[in-house]
Write a protein that holds these residues in place. Structure first.
Motif, short mmCIF file in Angstrom:
data_model
loop_
_atom_site.label_atom_id
_atom_site.label_comp_id
_atom_site.label_asym_id
_atom_site.label_seq_id
_atom_site.Cartn_x
_atom_site.Cartn_y
_atom_site.Cartn_z
N ASP A 1 0.83 -1.20 0.00
CA ASP A 1 0.00 0.00 0.00
C ASP A 1 0.87 1.26 0.00
OD1 ASP A 1 -2.35 -1.48 0.04
OD2 ASP A 1 -2.49 -1.45 2.23
N GLU A 2 1.97 1.23 0.75
CA GLU A 2 2.82 2.41 0.83
C GLU A 2 3.50 2.73 -0.51
OE1 GLU A 2 5.06 -0.99 2.93
OE2 GLU A 2 3.06 -0.16 3.03
N MET A 3 3.75 1.71 -1.32
CA MET A 3 4.32 1.95 -2.65
C MET A 3 3.33 2.75 -3.49
SD MET A 3 4.63 1.29 -6.13
CE MET A 3 3.25 0.19 -6.18
N GLN A 4 2.05 2.49 -3.33
CA GLN A 4 1.02 3.24 -4.06
C GLN A 4 1.12 4.73 -3.74
OE1 GLN A 4 -1.21 2.19 -6.29
NE2 GLN A 4 -0.75 0.02 -6.15
N LYS A 5 1.39 5.04 -2.47
CA LYS A 5 1.53 6.45 -2.06
C LYS A 5 2.76 7.07 -2.71
CE LYS A 5 -1.94 6.12 0.80
NZ LYS A 5 -3.18 6.85 0.69
N ALA A 6 3.86 6.33 -2.72
CA ALA A 6 5.10 6.83 -3.35
C ALA A 6 4.89 7.03 -4.85
CB ALA A 6 6.24 5.85 -3.09
N LEU A 7 4.18 6.12 -5.48
CA LEU A 7 3.92 6.22 -6.91
C LEU A 7 3.07 7.44 -7.23
CD1 LEU A 7 4.41 4.65 -9.55
CD2 LEU A 7 2.23 3.53 -9.15
N ARG A 8 2.06 7.68 -6.43
CA ARG A 8 1.19 8.85 -6.62
C ARG A 8 2.00 10.13 -6.44
NH1 ARG A 8 -4.01 9.85 -7.14
NH2 ARG A 8 -4.53 7.66 -6.99
N PHE A 9 2.81 10.19 -5.37
CA PHE A 9 3.65 11.37 -5.11
C PHE A 9 4.59 11.63 -6.29
CE2 PHE A 9 7.48 13.43 -3.67
CZ PHE A 9 7.03 14.44 -2.84
N ALA A 10 5.32 10.59 -6.72
CA ALA A 10 6.30 10.75 -7.80
C ALA A 10 5.61 11.18 -9.10
CB ALA A 10 7.05 9.45 -8.02
N SER A 11 4.47 10.60 -9.39
CA SER A 11 3.76 10.93 -10.64
C SER A 11 3.28 12.37 -10.63
CB SER A 11 2.57 9.99 -10.83
OG SER A 11 3.00 8.66 -10.98
N GLN A 12 2.71 12.79 -9.53
CA GLN A 12 2.21 14.16 -9.46
C GLN A 12 3.36 15.17 -9.43
OE1 GLN A 12 -0.51 13.79 -6.13
NE2 GLN A 12 -2.20 13.31 -7.51
#
Length: 165
Positions: A25-36
């Motif tokens: 789940d935490e990777m999803q947060k990192a992915l969203r942060f990096a993408s934005q």
């Protein structure tokens, strides 16, 4: 003309945000942060999937099948996350697939790819355990760091991530 692109160096290259892909789940947060963040700065997202070596070496055929299945699972995971990156950042990610120890392969990739300018990791909001990459970073890996690492708390909501990117 206002160019909001964050530059890495004098050659005008764009900032690359690297995310280590897994099914947490935490990777999803990192992915969203990096993408934005990539979208707001004119950068790109890179995804690294590291396939852990199989421990089953008794029969070569079984080991080969297990490795192929793990690679297929990794490719499916990368495909899923690539679609999210494209939707959030507006661009296709750079894909890296490696086999070995995650922390070791992460540092090897950083050394090999000068275009990578920041690593974005997600921290678990679970107090039970620690992320092995983050543990490595604050331990013996900190001497190998040549670029910044951003750690995104797993407890952040999507709206909170959008507010800081």
């Amino acid at each position: 003309m206002n160019d909001r692109r964050e530059l890495d160096g004098p050659d005008g290259s764009f900032r690359v945000f690297l995310v280590v892909v897994d099914d947490s789940d935490e990777m999803q947060k990192a992915l969203r942060f990096a993408s934005q963040r990539a979208k707001s700065t004119g950068g790109k997202v890179a995804l690294l999937y590291v396939q852990e070596p199989t421990e089953f070496t008794h029969w070569l055929g079984v080991d080969k099948i297990m490795r192929e299945e793990a690679r297929e699972e990794g490719e499916a995971l990368l495909q899923e996350h690539s679609e999210l990156v494209e939707r959030l950042s507006g661009g296709m990610p750079i894909i890296y697939i490696r086999e070995g120890n995650v922390a070791e392969e992460l540092f090897a990739l950083i050394e090999e790819e000068p275009s990578i300018s920041i690593v974005v990791l997600g921290a678990s909001s679970d107090s039970e355990g620690t992320d092995p990459i983050i543990s490595h970073l604050i331990g013996k890996g900190r001497g190998k760091m040549r670029i910044p690492f951003t750690i995104v708390p797993g407890s952040l909501s999507d709206d909170e991530i959008a507010a800081v990117t």
